[in-house]
Enzyme design. Structure first.
Site: not given
Lengths: 284, 284, 284, 284
Positions: B227-229
């Site tokens: 997530l969000d990486e």
């Protein structure tokens, strides 16, 4: 505008009449307000104000103002600071080996951008001593090891007292100050070489490179016991691209660091920063 | 400049002669290069290039180019993509309840800023169906619960296939896609409402407010299982102050979100983004 | 914060006691100040203040405030404006053929970013009538020629009166209003597609391209009889490069135009802009 | 990356095969390209390229490369420059009384950000001689009057020749160079303290203040016979408000000036700037 001024920074629980009370205090004593900026934080129920007035013609002697204002401040449960523009704060600049922030502060001081007296330079290394000599500033080296830190900090505190230092500026001082030190000397501004809260701690440029960000930043903040968690005063950013290596990020970042740190120090010296909780109001 | 072009995005281990090899391939077949931009990542030992040429007068038929280029690419261990400017990618826009990114993409599409066909809108809510109707776009609602997620994703994948979707744009789709879904459909661009890696996950504006940052941002990135990486395509920031409430941060952030997302989608559609590792080269 | 407020915008020759006088007026009548921001222009010898307070609990009826304040304002030679937050200004948006600023204002209005009523759309072309219909807004077309301008402006003034318009927003209205019109209806905000005073007048993007600038901008300003010379409310810029054609500058510029215009309109509607001479104070 | 490189900056009428021809020239002689960036200006029908390769292993001796490349360049009517990364250009910095740009360049030179040798400082005043001494640099003063300008410029040209200067950097040199001087020594970078083409000529900050702009800028450009009209290399801006006096604009502007000038000088020294017409391509 060169006549001396007084500045009050006040915060208290919000209620009607606060602006009037404070403005009346100044006016009824013959003061001319030249800057008044107020902020209400409705979430916190807090009223915050910066008010600056000309001392020329002000009826209260300087040494009485604080006591006189207390009579107003107590009933409204206010905490306040009183500053005079011609009381020049004394700064200690702390460095390690990098010179860009130090040189920038020294140049801005010469250019009269920073209303302060730079009283001494402290470092854990001898590296920048020649700059101190060049600018005819006292320089003290306190090498820091795991074992001697508290001992060295005790000596540093003594020195700060001897030099009557009002503000420490950590201009790329790459050591962590102990919570005890910060408790004893809370007026410390640090520059962190990232856009906090991204990349706190060590090697932010390397980590920014690895994450592949398209913008990097720098952050000036007051130092608290929690590393890189203190109230933020100023931030600035610059665009980077895939062409930028870690060395390029460091180079571009240095420009941000000196800009952001000097802006924060100037704002602090002009008594434009009011801390509450972990936030700042910057009356700029 | 309206005649169709071909674009190669190539990455391979760095070695001498790569530019010459690739340029020769195009020139010897009669192509006129209109854009060539190359990057060498010395840390990774990687050569990356974007090269675009006019198809008019190019001697190789389109359906042969890929095979022909393979003869050059194999010996240099290259991976590559070949795109034609008149093959219009088909987009699915995924939303939840907020309309600003969706509307912005639809306007830009009308204004011919986005060389794509917007083929359908998917949402976990019915909230924005009227916008789909207004723009005469197919709209499908897939309510997501803890229990039905994988089942719904399977249906969504079917729909993507049926609509021959090339790219998913998560335009404030506030659900997390499963790792399995991302593995099966890896072409996904997301807009995150913070300056990553600051404030990943939920409620970034609230947390930015609490941290007292002086600048907020938005980040467009490819979606990965983390997530969000995922690899960042574009970021933008805007200055905020103590006067800005959380509602103000949200309002200012919405302007960032639509700007950043549309820039990223446009760069992707122009085949200007090359992912390697967790980084992007943006040939802009 | 949803209870109605009153806002005073005051300017007068600088002298001691002004903050106190105005704050006392509000406090002595039971008002709670929620925003006070003051500026002294020492060059002009001018004091300017914005002060906003909650009407709930305020002892003076609304229709008496103006008269009551006059008693304070006259002796200090002040000019002032009084606004109530629940008196919603009525806007006319003027356009030609480009829709981006119009759509942006309409969307922001829907998103409750603009505390105003959009009452009508005026254009010299029929081009955007369908947007007016879609948003259920009255639309009037006034084709302008060299010969009919004054005549058409007379009709437009009538219409503005009939619709009780408080503010005209020129959202890419590509006609010059006559000095006479501006004199009769002075509340006009224009968006100019350059970083004024660079590239006033026609074709700013073409000229920016020819000059080879590395940054382009947009400017929102009040309209005066002198073309593109009125008081500036807001400006914003974006970086461009040699890769950007005139079409790219136009595309990037449109994002600036809608951002800058909407910010300026919002600041105006929140009574945060005070004009003096050819300058503005923006109490933001 | 520390092995020496050669860089070609080439411009010629656009036609097919240019990238291949130039890349082949390098590859067939054993060179490894580490940077290739190309631009086509379709309006001008012009092809422009920057190509940099490692000299290690390159088969042509340095003194032959230029002649060898001519055989390729002539048929395609190209003009070109050839640079070697280990041939360090010699700079003369010209100043008047302000020290900020000079000091900034000197620091950056010390920090190895500028691949050049600062060979001398020229000024029309004696004001900054002590800085030259401190940095152990030759300093020459040429006071300029209306009557002696051409005479002084002749002496300055002699000095430039004697010191084998490649580039003049006007670091706040507040005199206008004659057209004749510029014709004889065309390699000159100037910093202008405004966002050109806004506020050319004298007193830009005063005029920016009077115009009430919300953003100020600085511009680095090559000097031509037309004052402030030369090809722009770099620009940067900063936000200002009604609170900023002319003195504040000057202070904020100084930060822009040193940043923009140093960026432009660095880009020039890295042979990343290609001038055509009155425009620049910046291969950054």
């Amino acid at each position: 505008m060169t006549s001396p001024t007084a500045t009050l920074l006040v915060s208290c629980p919000d209620r009607p009449g606060l602006v009037a009370k404070i403005a009346n205090f100044i006016y009824s004593n013959g003061g001319n307000i030249i800057h008044a900026d107020q902020h209400t934080d409705f979430t916190a129920g807090l009223f915050l104000i910066r008010i600056e007035w000309q001392l020329e013609g002000f009826l209260l002697p300087r040494d009485v103002i604080d006591t006189a204002f207390a009579a107003i401040a107590k009933p409204i449960e206010a905490s306040w600071q009183l500053h005079f523009s011609d009381t020049i704060p004394r700064i200690a600049i702390w460095v390690t080996k990098q010179d860009h922030c130090l040189l920038d502060l020294l140049w801005r001081h010469q250019a009269q951008e920073l209303p302060a007296q730079i009283a001494l330079i402290i470092s854990n290394h001898a590296h920048l001593e020649s700059i101190a000599q060049q600018f005819k500033l006292d320089f003290y080296q306190f090498p820091i090891t795991k074992d001697n830190k508290l001992e060295q900090e005790a000596k540093e505190l003594e020195l700060l007292q001897k030099y009557q230092i009002d503000l420490i500026v950590l201009a790329k001082y790459l050591q962590i100050l102990s919570a005890d030190f910060v408790a004893k000397f809370p007026n410390i501004i640090n520059i962190h070489h990232s856009f906090l809260p991204a990349f706190p701690g060590a090697n932010p440029y390397q980590r920014a490179y690895e994450r592949g960000v398209k913008i990097i930043g720098a952050t000036a903040h007051y130092v608290t016991a929690d590393l890189d968690e203190g109230p933020i005063i100023e931030q600035e950013v610059v665009r980077v691209s895939h062409r930028d290596t870690v060395a390029d990020l460091i180079r571009k970042g240095k420009d941000l660091e000196r800009l952001v740190l000097s802006r924060a120090v100037r704002l602090h010296l002009q008594n434009r920063v009011l801390v509450y909780g972990n936030r700042t109001v910057v009356f700029s």
